[in-house]
Design a protein around this motif. Structure first.
Motif, PDB file in Angstrom:
ATOM      1  N   VAL A  71       0.828  -1.199   0.000  1.00 20.54           N
ATOM      2  CA  VAL A  71       0.000   0.000   0.000  1.00 20.54           C
ATOM      3  C   VAL A  71       0.868   1.257   0.000  1.00 20.54           C
ATOM      4  O   VAL A  71       2.058   1.202   0.297  1.00 20.54           O
ATOM      5  CB  VAL A  71      -0.953   0.047   1.224  1.00 20.54           C
ATOM      6  CG1 VAL A  71      -1.896  -1.133   1.226  1.00 20.54           C
ATOM      7  CG2 VAL A  71      -0.191   0.127   2.520  1.00 20.54           C
ATOM      8  N   GLN A  74      -0.342   6.853   4.063  1.00 24.36           N
ATOM      9  CA  GLN A  74      -0.882   8.205   3.977  1.00 24.36           C
ATOM     10  C   GLN A  74      -0.106   9.147   4.884  1.00 24.36           C
ATOM     11  O   GLN A  74       0.303   8.758   5.986  1.00 24.36           O
ATOM     12  CB  GLN A  74      -2.362   8.200   4.340  1.00 24.36           C
ATOM     13  CG  GLN A  74      -3.185   7.412   3.321  1.00 24.36           C
ATOM     14  CD  GLN A  74      -4.640   7.336   3.723  1.00 24.36           C
ATOM     15  OE1 GLN A  74      -4.950   7.127   4.880  1.00 24.36           O
ATOM     16  NE2 GLN A  74      -5.517   7.530   2.755  1.00 24.36           N
ATOM     17  N   SER A  81      -4.846   3.986   8.746  1.00 23.38           N
ATOM     18  CA  SER A  81      -6.148   4.212   8.122  1.00 23.38           C
ATOM     19  C   SER A  81      -6.526   3.074   7.173  1.00 23.38           C
ATOM     20  O   SER A  81      -7.644   2.568   7.220  1.00 23.38           O
ATOM     21  CB  SER A  81      -6.144   5.544   7.369  1.00 23.38           C
ATOM     22  OG  SER A  81      -7.376   5.747   6.728  1.00 23.38           O
ATOM     23  N   ILE A  82      -5.599   2.660   6.317  1.00 24.27           N
ATOM     24  CA  ILE A  82      -5.904   1.576   5.381  1.00 24.27           C
ATOM     25  C   ILE A  82      -6.065   0.254   6.129  1.00 24.27           C
ATOM     26  O   ILE A  82      -6.930  -0.554   5.799  1.00 24.27           O
ATOM     27  CB  ILE A  82      -4.860   1.467   4.235  1.00 24.27           C
ATOM     28  CG1 ILE A  82      -5.302   0.449   3.177  1.00 24.27           C
ATOM     29  CG2 ILE A  82      -3.483   1.126   4.754  1.00 24.27           C
ATOM     30  CD1 ILE A  82      -6.547   0.820   2.422  1.00 24.27           C
ATOM     31  N   ARG A  85      -9.573   0.232   7.515  1.00 24.25           N
ATOM     32  CA  ARG A  85     -10.566  -0.041   6.463  1.00 24.25           C
ATOM     33  C   ARG A  85     -10.626  -1.529   6.148  1.00 24.25           C
ATOM     34  O   ARG A  85     -11.698  -2.088   5.945  1.00 24.25           O
ATOM     35  CB  ARG A  85     -10.238   0.749   5.195  1.00 24.25           C
ATOM     36  CG  ARG A  85     -10.551   2.234   5.339  1.00 24.25           C
ATOM     37  CD  ARG A  85     -10.212   3.008   4.102  1.00 24.25           C
ATOM     38  NE  ARG A  85     -11.096   2.668   2.987  1.00 24.25           N
ATOM     39  CZ  ARG A  85     -10.904   3.101   1.748  1.00 24.25           C
ATOM     40  NH1 ARG A  85      -9.869   3.873   1.470  1.00 24.25           N
ATOM     41  NH2 ARG A  85     -11.737   2.757   0.801  1.00 24.25           N
ATOM     42  N   LEU A 127      -9.281  -0.613  -3.235  1.00 24.02           N
ATOM     43  CA  LEU A 127      -9.025   0.443  -2.259  1.00 24.02           C
ATOM     44  C   LEU A 127      -7.958   1.385  -2.795  1.00 24.02           C
ATOM     45  O   LEU A 127      -6.942   0.942  -3.352  1.00 24.02           O
ATOM     46  CB  LEU A 127      -8.604  -0.149  -0.913  1.00 24.02           C
ATOM     47  CG  LEU A 127      -9.678  -0.968  -0.176  1.00 24.02           C
ATOM     48  CD1 LEU A 127      -9.092  -1.617   1.071  1.00 24.02           C
ATOM     49  CD2 LEU A 127     -10.877  -0.106   0.176  1.00 24.02           C
ATOM     50  N   THR A 129      -5.457   3.165  -1.778  1.00 26.48           N
ATOM     51  CA  THR A 129      -4.019   3.141  -1.464  1.00 26.48           C
ATOM     52  C   THR A 129      -3.377   1.774  -1.688  1.00 26.48           C
ATOM     53  O   THR A 129      -2.182   1.618  -1.487  1.00 26.48           O
ATOM     54  CB  THR A 129      -3.770   3.591  -0.015  1.00 26.48           C
ATOM     55  OG1 THR A 129      -4.475   2.728   0.866  1.00 26.48           O
ATOM     56  CG2 THR A 129      -4.215   5.023   0.200  1.00 26.48           C
ATOM     57  N   VAL A 130      -4.168   0.785  -2.102  1.00 24.76           N
ATOM     58  CA  VAL A 130      -3.623  -0.554  -2.357  1.00 24.76           C
ATOM     59  C   VAL A 130      -2.934  -0.577  -3.721  1.00 24.76           C
ATOM     60  O   VAL A 130      -3.535  -0.258  -4.737  1.00 24.76           O
ATOM     61  CB  VAL A 130      -4.726  -1.636  -2.281  1.00 24.76           C
ATOM     62  CG1 VAL A 130      -4.207  -2.987  -2.755  1.00 24.76           C
ATOM     63  CG2 VAL A 130      -5.263  -1.741  -0.855  1.00 24.76           C
TER      64      VAL A 130
END
Length: 162
Positions: A71, A74, A81-82, A85, A127, A129-130
């Motif tokens: 990922v 951020q 955050s990821i 999720r 997703l 950021t993946v």
């Protein structure tokens, strides 16, 4: 006084052990052991109690997979955050931040290979950021949480002597 380290090591091996038996093992009064357990729960050190099941010995169909995920972290929050999720999906049983070629290791359960593949394709990969995923299906568990799940082969042949 209850030895916290010994208490944690003991219940880590067997979460079903009763307060009475713990008190004997720790040579402490039951009320102190019970209070210490409650304090450890309140502090978030003890996060839950789980049963380990060898699903391969049941009639319940389960497919388990380990998915390595790369990922983009951020700014200001990194991977948190990821990871959040991802772990909110009910299929996901564990999420770990790890070193190496991938950033996260996601473990999940499904009823079939197709269900796991659909999760990766439709929920995880899209997703924002993946960057990439690598899926590995768990074919056999030999040891989990310190417990050996398979029995060692025992040679039952009789010895023949002349």
């Amino acid at each position: 006084m209850v030895n916290r380290d010994e208490l944690l090591r003991t219940i880590d091996k067997n979460s079903r052990i009763g307060v009475e038996e713990l008190a004997v093992i720790l040579a402490a009064p039951e009320i102190e052991v019970a209070n210490e357990l409650r304090a450890l729960e309140d502090e978030g050190i003890i996060c839950g109690y789980h049963t380990m099941i060898d699903w391969s010995k049941t009639n319940i169909e389960k497919v388990m997979a380990l998915i390595e995920v790369k990922v983009t972290p951020q700014r200001g929050i990194g991977f948190d955050s990821i990871a959040e999720r991802i772990y909110k999906y009910p299929e996901v049983t564990s999420v770990y931040l790890m070193s190496g070629g991938f950033d996260l290791m996601v473990m999940l359960e499904g009823k079939s290979l197709k269900e796991v593949a659909t999760f990766v394709t439709n929920k995880l990969s899209p997703l924002d950021t993946v960057l990439s995923c690598s899926t590995h299906f768990i074919l056999q568990k030999y040891k989990e949480h310190g417990t050996i799940l398979t029995k060692k082969y025992e040679d039952t042949r009789e010895i023949v002597t002349p």
